[in-house]
Design a protein around this motif. Structure first.
Motif, mmCIF file in Angstrom:
data_model
loop_
_atom_site.group_PDB
_atom_site.id
_atom_site.type_symbol
_atom_site.label_atom_id
_atom_site.label_comp_id
_atom_site.label_asym_id
_atom_site.label_seq_id
_atom_site.Cartn_x
_atom_site.Cartn_y
_atom_site.Cartn_z
ATOM 1 N N ASP A 1 0.904 -1.208 0.058
ATOM 2 C CA ASP A 1 -0.045 -0.100 -0.032
ATOM 3 C C ASP A 1 0.922 1.136 0.117
ATOM 4 N N GLY A 2 0.633 2.114 -0.953
ATOM 5 C CA GLY A 2 1.314 3.410 -1.252
ATOM 6 C C GLY A 2 2.695 3.297 -1.711
ATOM 7 N N TRP A 3 3.103 2.204 -2.195
ATOM 8 C CA TRP A 3 4.396 1.995 -2.801
ATOM 9 C C TRP A 3 4.298 1.065 -4.057
ATOM 10 N N THR A 4 4.900 1.792 -5.238
ATOM 11 C CA THR A 4 4.744 1.592 -6.379
ATOM 12 C C THR A 4 6.084 1.490 -7.255
ATOM 13 N N ALA A 5 6.467 0.383 -8.001
ATOM 14 C CA ALA A 5 7.544 0.422 -8.801
ATOM 15 C C ALA A 5 7.230 0.483 -10.291
ATOM 16 N N GLY A 6 7.959 0.972 -11.226
ATOM 17 C CA GLY A 6 7.630 1.109 -12.564
ATOM 18 C C GLY A 6 9.051 1.397 -13.122
ATOM 19 N N ASP B 1 14.211 4.364 -17.772
ATOM 20 C CA ASP B 1 14.045 4.580 -16.272
ATOM 21 C C ASP B 1 13.466 3.637 -15.675
ATOM 22 N N ALA B 2 14.241 3.287 -14.493
ATOM 23 C CA ALA B 2 13.176 2.414 -13.365
ATOM 24 C C ALA B 2 12.936 3.448 -12.186
ATOM 25 N N PHE B 3 11.949 3.192 -11.726
ATOM 26 C CA PHE B 3 11.410 4.205 -10.463
ATOM 27 C C PHE B 3 10.827 3.342 -9.275
#
Length: 435
Positions: A96-101, A133-135
């Motif tokens: 919850d609240g954490w996203t990778a992309g 990019d990775a974030f």
């Protein structure tokens, strides 16, 4: 490094391109296999655009000077303000609240509008790696790693006008390789009496390319070192403000160390809305060899854009400076004390956007002292964009580029020159189709 408008970022949804979404079921069937739990749900988006234009140029070069045809030319170009591109990105919720992309964006175009000239109207295909990019996006901010925008990128390009596809902040992206023709020289030449021998005239009229000045060499908006490999942190919104910092490298050998800081804000103000950006970058250039640092380049400035809600009128202002200490060779070159250590870009745009379909602007920009003290490259132009849907733009614009140089004197003072250049007129119209 050539720079253009902001690529797809964050959730990979911007005005520069549409997206095609693939459900988790479809991905599992043919593209990407993922677990079915909500915590690992993956969303992939594919998008891009094609942006082609016709560019008319009157640049003063005719058959009597270069043998390249008339002094007017027609070019079929890819509009480098917002070039043809393809992108694919994905996001995945971790907790919850954490996203990778991740995002990959590649420009694929031929006849870039800032590359063509009378000698080369077809420049062939080009592949431009724009973003890799990775974030990780968290409640404490966003961390990005890879090739992309530094923290100050586009801080000087905040703009509510809606005409960026034709009237972009960097004027050299349309017609950048076109050169200013040198006006007849004798009236501008003087040699002091009783001083011998006079130096050779470096402005050889028989060889215009020997003293050429291009639009790209005349005017530039100094966009904080462009895209490069870096690590970047963007804070959560602090009131109306987001603070960003980044560190990375650029240059053909990866030897330029770049540090950047940027502040951006979008807020409501009396009568409408305002965008604000400010940035600073410092690039340490290792230009001599790997063990000897070259001069530091400091870039600083920003922009502000105001949109009046009731009328659709908008006003944009920008100011960016680029400071670079002269090398010993530059400080002692042929001309005495004329090299510049501080380039200054200034820009103003008045726009009218009565609705989301139509946008108009008139703008003026100038770069002072980019290469030499007391020189100025300037542009004045108008633009119009018709956007009946989010995925289609038709546009047209016209602009006049000018270049001025003060008198140059040789080191001995024997001889001085005051070159004058013809203006360049450009008219461009095109279509941008997004998918």
């Amino acid at each position: 490094m050539t720079t253009q408008e902001t690529p797809l970022s964050n959730q990979y949804k911007t005005k520069t391109g549409g997206t095609m979404r693939f459900s988790k079921t479809l991905l599992a069937a043919g593209i990407i296999s993922i677990a079915a739990s909500p915590a690992s749900a993956l969303e992939v988006e594919v998008g891009g655009q094609v942006n082609r234009a016709i560019m008319y140029a009157k640049d003063g070069y005719n058959a009597n000077e270069l043998g390249l045809g008339s002094d007017t030319e027609i070019y079929h170009v890819d509009n480098r303000n917002s070039p043809t591109r393809f992108n694919i990105g994905g996001t995945q919720r971790i907790i919850d609240g954490w996203t990778a992309g991740a995002l990959i964006e590649v420009g694929v175009f031929a006849n870039a509008s800032n590359d063509v000239d009378p000698a080369q109207k077809n420049t062939g295909p080009e592949i431009d790696e724009r973003v890799t990019d990775a974030f990780l996006d968290t409640p404490y901010g966003k961390l990005t790693l890879g090739l992309g925008e530094g923290a100050a990128y586009n801080a000087g390009r905040r703009d509510y006008s809606g005409t960026g596809v034709i009237s972009f902040r960097n004027p050299s992206l349309i017609g950048g390789e076109l050169r200013f023709a040198l006006k007849p020289f004798p009236a501008s030449f003087r040699s002091r009496p009783n001083r011998t021998p006079p130096e050779t005239n470096p402005f050889d009229e028989a060889n215009p390319f020997g003293n050429e000045v291009s639009i790209s060499g005349s005017i530039r908006d100094y966009n904080f070192e462009g895209r490069h490999n870096r690590i970047r942190y963007d804070s959560p919104r602090i009131g109306p403000v987001t603070i960003s910092v980044s560190a990375g490298h650029d240059g053909s050998d990866g030897q330029d160390s770049i540090l950047q800081m940027g502040v951006k804000s979008g807020l409501r103000v009396p009568g409408g809305r305002m965008l604000v950006g400010a940035g600073y970058s410092r690039a340490t250039q290792n230009i001599d060899n790997l063990s000897s640092d070259g001069p530091d380049v400091n870039t600083y400035g920003g922009s502000v854009s105001y949109f009046h809600s009731d009328t659709g009128l908008n006003l944009t202002l920008a100011a960016v400076n680029r400071a670079e200490k002269l090398t010993p060779e530059e400080a002692t070159d042929t001309f005495d004390a004329t090299d510049s250590e501080l380039g200054q870009f200034r820009y103003v745009k008045l726009g009218y956007r009565p609705n989301r379909t139509h946008a108009f602007d008139i703008h003026y920009g100038e770069t002072r002292d980019r290469n030499k003290n007391d020189e100025k490259g300037s542009v004045i132009g108008v633009g119009y964009v018709f956007s009946p849907t989010d995925l289609f733009d038709a546009y047209a614009g016209a602009k006049i580029h000018s270049h001025e140089r003060a008198e140059w004197c040789t080191t001995s003072g024997n001889t001085c020159y005051a070159p004058e250049y013809e203006d360049i007129i450009l008219v461009t119209t095109g279509l941008r189709v997004k998918f």
